[in-house]
Write an enzyme that holds these catalytic residues in place. Structure first.
Site, PDB file in Angstrom:
ATOM      1  N   ASP A 106    -117.170  15.015  50.635  1.00 22.21           N
ATOM      2  CA  ASP A 106    -117.032  15.770  52.006  1.00 22.21           C
ATOM      3  C   ASP A 106    -116.185  16.590  52.351  1.00 22.21           C
ATOM      4  O   ASP A 106    -116.280  17.094  53.448  1.00 22.21           O
ATOM      5  CB  ASP A 106    -117.033  14.513  52.743  1.00 22.21           C
ATOM      6  CG  ASP A 106    -115.412  13.949  52.978  1.00 22.21           C
ATOM      7  OD1 ASP A 106    -114.931  13.784  54.089  1.00 22.21           O
ATOM      8  OD2 ASP A 106    -115.075  13.802  51.968  1.00 22.21           O
ATOM      9  N   ASP A 121    -116.304  11.066  45.568  1.00 21.96           N
ATOM     10  CA  ASP A 121    -114.884  10.868  46.291  1.00 21.96           C
ATOM     11  C   ASP A 121    -114.764   9.426  46.854  1.00 21.96           C
ATOM     12  O   ASP A 121    -115.621   9.017  47.318  1.00 21.96           O
ATOM     13  CB  ASP A 121    -114.826  12.182  47.188  1.00 21.96           C
ATOM     14  CG  ASP A 121    -113.552  12.131  47.974  1.00 21.96           C
ATOM     15  OD1 ASP A 121    -112.374  12.092  47.527  1.00 21.96           O
ATOM     16  OD2 ASP A 121    -113.724  12.637  49.237  1.00 21.96           O
ATOM     17  N   LYS A 122    -113.666   9.407  47.518  1.00 15.60           N
ATOM     18  CA  LYS A 122    -113.383   8.050  48.410  1.00 15.60           C
ATOM     19  C   LYS A 122    -113.298   8.515  50.003  1.00 15.60           C
ATOM     20  O   LYS A 122    -114.211   7.990  50.590  1.00 15.60           O
ATOM     21  CB  LYS A 122    -112.172   7.348  47.946  1.00 15.60           C
ATOM     22  CG  LYS A 122    -111.919   6.191  48.459  1.00 15.60           C
ATOM     23  CD  LYS A 122    -110.495   5.095  48.109  1.00 15.60           C
ATOM     24  CE  LYS A 122    -109.496   5.875  48.726  1.00 15.60           C
ATOM     25  NZ  LYS A 122    -109.532   5.809  50.315  1.00 15.60           N
TER      26      LYS A 122
END
Length: 945
Positions: free
Chosen positions: A752, A381-382
């Site tokens: 996250d 994910d970013k």
């Protein structure tokens, strides 16, 4: 299917639904032994050893004392059963504590103190501040005059920010005393584990209200294990109890993950089993032939002339028992033990503690550490994973005018500050949307300062930026919002909130200006969800340029829009929205369809640009892991240009001319097909060149590619080392992980937030970051870490060491068993191929349990290279990825070594006693001593400690 919960009716629901007794136990006292034995014997290897142990009870065929198999078997089963019993006992103690907690409930109009386990569906439960919610409740009353209360949901989703919950409109203004006598029915779905959704309806019986239907959502609920905060009291109706709560439904043991090494060990075990059967058949036939030809000629062999019908099976079965130790009985327990230690090494690693938060790394799954050393693809994910998820308002474009470009901070731009001071209409409307188009709750501290409780870091940044530009969100009183701007107070009444969804990619609020009575729709969202819906005459070129410019800088963009509504238009739409909100089937889809009827003909006011800085050490971590031969895919919900900029900053891709980006785009099947073919052709051509090539795809094109061109996209995935997937949904993230797994790649997914959970659970290894979005991802993952940079150490140090140690231990376990077995086979050639054992039972047990197990403990701490060397030269991970330390060829080497060592020990032993008169016991002890010294020599040779 749905259930009807009758409020305050002690009889109707008590028999239909379960009470609130929580039970996470796997066993009871009565079923523990049979159930545990059944589970253990459901494994093929355990069934095999049980069969061998049972055959050894047949005195006619057993070459050794049955204790040599029954002893280790009972010990191993006892260890496994004890571990299960201890875990289950701890679960029982935890359940007992929760079940016996005292709770206030209303029974027959009287408030009573009862144990939590005695709560029934339909009971009214009263909570005080800081109480834990004992079951899933529909909120009907709070101490707040506006019907609000605050809950902490950290135990449910890991998010530490307080959430607001509100009583249904039907219960608004109800007198405190009436809550004891309230009657009605709640129509809700059957229990499920979706903690973000509750589609239900409430109908109160007269005299409380005249049978009006009131829709309920998750905002009207208090879920089990949450805590009531900042609220004196609250009460609610129990709708789901016991193991039927949303938390109870989501509990359960996840499917065990099979590592690549486990799969290889299973295959090797199967090969050894086949070899064993062949040996047994050959020696069994040879033994029967020797018995019928040579044995009867010897005076000391007293074979009967006619034996029983099973006589031909006796010698083969004796050899089966003799050769059974080819498959070491202790291998599973040994591997489980050392894998638990590898997981503890991760927990104890002081270099993987996040110094900012004090959060250590943690291994939730203790069985897959060696897979970390074989990772080939990392899907990340970013936001919050590569970046800090600390949003800072940087720039904006309002009505085509850019602010903050010179200074890099719009909040210090003199032009913008002057426009605010002069109450420029465009700027005022822009700031109004920033301040109130959200779900933020303002809270006054004791010092008088206003603090904002936001569930999204983007919303927090926008509201705080608006406040610094003098558009201060002061108070929320029920549906009335107060805004203070340049000294004057403006009030808005919130009529409806159109919540954000990953499909709509925008959120809106319908508000009424309390000063002039105008009804306005305020919206914010992704450019693709706002700009196409601008009114026909608006020029959006400057806004498109702003979005592109900000994205090139790696900033997150949001478009803000506004539309004035006519009274009759709103009233007509409101009826449809209310109807959609009260449906129990496909409520989310129906609401989205109704929202679409209102969200159009926007006047787009401008664009905001928010900075989300990279975490420390991210570029270096990615560069190091790429050198280790690991491929990276970034999966993000952000727009394309922002994702590309972050990818360049993170060393995912090299800038031109060394790097090349290939775009897959299109809105139709034909466009996506042509784009995909073009990119595939380029990939095939450049795959032999050193050029760094990556492809970029957005969610729309990805959906078409996965649905209609899966084969071509799979080929592209195999050819590509790097991919950037933008505007992807949580389900698409999981689909991409599944795609790479189908190509037999070892995948690691890291994220996250709650939107990363599906991806994390789908991957071979899931890693969660304990970040600002809570612990939902960390709890669902196999490993949790505080920062992305710890991934380098997790893979290169812990993953590599675990792989090397497990590869040695598993092959060594087979080796030591094969050596002793081959000596037994060689001895059979000088003992009339009769299946007689050279070693006594005690010697065999001591050999496996004591003499050859103690040296193995050294391998658990073995380090072939120092940690510093491994981190500096990540290329050496390639050996692990290729499985070069455990495969059929390396196993063949250990097999050959065991055969050679057995020949050496046997020949030396036999020749030493060739012309001596000695007992067979003496011969066996010499052979056993030779085996033990050889084992110690091999361990010393193979380890570096």
């Amino acid at each position: 299917m749905k259930r009807f919960v009758y409020i305050n009716d002690d009889e109707s629901s008590q028999e239909l639904y379960c009470d609130n007794r929580i039970s996470n136990r796997k066993y009871t006292v009565l079923n523990f032994l049979p159930k545990n034995l059944w589970e253990q014997f459901s494994r093929f290897m355990n069934q095999y050893f049980l069969l061998i142990a049972c055959l050894q009870l047949w005195s006619l065929i057993t070459p050794v004392n049955p204790a040599s198999t029954w002893g280790p078997l009972i010990f191993i089963f006892a260890v496994s059963a004890s571990k299960e019993a201890w875990d289950d006992y701890n679960r029982y103690l935890s359940d007992k504590k929760a079940n016996e907690k005292h709770i206030w409930v209303v029974r027959q109009g009287i408030r009573k103190h009862i144990q939590a386990q005695d709560i029934h569906v339909g009971n009214i439960v009263w909570l005080r501040e800081n109480d834990e919610v004992p079951c899933d409740l529909v909120l009907i009353g709070t101490s707040d005059t506006q019907g609000l209360c605050y809950v902490e949901t950290a135990a449910l989703d890991g998010e530490t920010d307080l959430k607001t919950r509100v009583i249904p409109s039907a219960c608004m203004g109800m007198d405190f005393e009436l809550l004891h006598k309230i009657k009605g029915v709640i129509e809700c779905p059957n229990p499920d584990k979706d903690i973000r959704r509750f589609d239900a309806n409430l109908r109160l019986f007269p005299p409380f209200i005249d049978n009006d239907l009131c829709p309920l959502t998750i905002k009207n609920t208090l879920l089990q294990s949450c805590y009531l905060r900042n609220t004196e009291w609250a009460c609610g109706v129990a709708v789901y109890t016991g193991n039927e709560t949303k938390l109870g439904m989501s509990r359960g043991i996840p499917e065990p993950k099979l590592t690549a090494m486990d799969a290889m060990i299973d295959k090797l075990t199967g090969a050894i089993f086949v070899f064993q059967i062949v040996v047994v058949m050959v020696l069994g036939i040879a033994g029967n032939v020797w018995k019928d030809t040579e044995a009867r000629k010897q005076w000391y062999v007293l074979y009967p002339i006619e034996g029983p019908w099973y006589e031909l099976l006796v010698i083969p079965l004796r050899f089966e028992l003799l050769c059974s130790i080819m498959i070491p009985i202790s291998i599973k327990v040994s591997l489980d033990l050392v894998k638990s230690l590898y997981a503890k090494f991760i927990d104890w690693d002081s270099e993987m503690i996040d110094q900012d938060t004090g959060i250590p790394s943690h291994a939730t799954n203790t069985a897959i550490s060696e897979d970390l050393g074989q990772v080939e693809y990392i899907l990340t994910d970013k936001t919050g994973t590569l970046t800090e998820n600390r949003m800072i308002f940087r720039r904006c474009c309002i009505s085509g005018i850019f602010y903050g470009n010179e200074s890099g901070d719009a909040l210090k731009d003199v032009k913008l500050l002057n426009a605010v001071a002069g109450s420029s209409p465009d700027v005022v409307r822009f700031l109004t949307v920033m301040a109130i188009c959200n779900t933020v709750i303002p809270i006054k501290s004791k010092t008088g300062a206003i603090l904002y409780k936001a569930q999204s870091q983007d919303e927090d940044a926008l509201v705080n930026a608006a406040a610094r530009l003098h558009m201060v969100y002061v108070n929320k009183n029920a549906n009335i919002l107060e805004i203070r701007f340049n000294g004057s107070v403006i009030q808005y009444e919130v009529l409806e909130t159109l919540e954000f969804t990953s499909d709509r990619k925008r959120m809106s609020v319908v508000v009424k200006d309390c000063q002039n009575g105008k009804i306005v729709l305020l919206s914010k969202g992704a450019d693709e969800a706002i700009l196409p819906y601008a009114y026909a005459g608006q020029q959006t070129r400057a806004l498109v340029e702003a979005v592109e410019q900000y994205a090139q800088l790696g900033l997150r963009t949001l478009c803000l829009a506004w539309r004035e509504l006519k009274e009759d238009e709103y009233q007509e739409w409101s009826l449809m929205f209310k109807e959609a909100s009260s449906t129990l089937v496909d409520r989310e889809w129906r609401i989205a369809e109704v929202c679409q009827r209102l969200e159009h003909d926007f006047e787009v006011l401008g664009v905001t640009a928010i900075e989300d800085r990279l975490q420390d050490g991210v570029p270096e971590t990615i560069e190091t892991l790429r050198k280790a031969g690991i491929n990276f895919w970034m999966l993000t919900g952000d727009k394309q240009n922002t994702a590309i900029q972050i990818a360049l900053s993170c060393n995912f891709i090299s800038p031109e001319p060394k790097g090349q980006l290939l775009l897959i785009d299109g809105k139709t099947e034909g466009e996506v097909c042509r784009s995909l073919e073009r990119v595939l052709l380029t990939m095939r051509i450049t795959s032999s060149e050193p050029k760094d090539v990556a492809f970029v795809v957005d969610g729309w094109a990805l959906e078409i590619a996965l649905k209609h061109y899966r084969k071509a996209f799979t080929e592209l995935a195999i050819l590509s080392r790097t991919a950037i997937c933008c505007r992807v949904t949580p389900s698409q993230k999981a689909q991409l992980v599944e795609l790479l797994k189908s190509c037999d790649y070892r995948t690691l997914a890291i994220g996250d937030g709650g939107n990363d959970v599906r991806m994390i659970q789908q991957a071979d290894i899931g890693v969660g970051i304990s970040g600002r979005e809570g612990l939902q991802a960390a709890r669902a993952a196999d490993y949790s870490i505080g920062k992305f940079r710890f991934l380098k150490r997790l893979i290169l140090v812990h993953g590599r060491y675990s792989y090397n140690r497990t590869a040695f231990l598993s092959q060594y376990s087979f080796y030591k068993s094969l050596v002793i077995c081959f000596i037994q086979i060689f001895f059979s050639f000088i003992s009339g191929v009769s299946g007689t054992s050279l070693f006594n039972s005690v010697s065999l047990m001591a050999y496996n349990v004591f003499y050859t197990s103690v040296p193995v403990l050294v391998s658990v701490l073995d380090k072939d290279l120092s940690e510093g060397t491994v981190m500096q030269h990540p290329q050496i991970l390639v050996y692990c990825q290729a499985g070069r330390l455990l495969n059929p060829s390396t196993f063949a080497g250990w097999f050959g070594r065991s055969l050679f060592h057995a020949i050496v020990v046997f020949v030396i032993t036999i020749h030493a006693y060739a012309f001596e008169k000695s007992e067979m016991e003496e011969l066996s002890m010499v052979a056993l001593s030779g085996c033990i010294w050889l084992q110690a020599f091999v361990v010393a040779l193979e380890t570096n400690s």
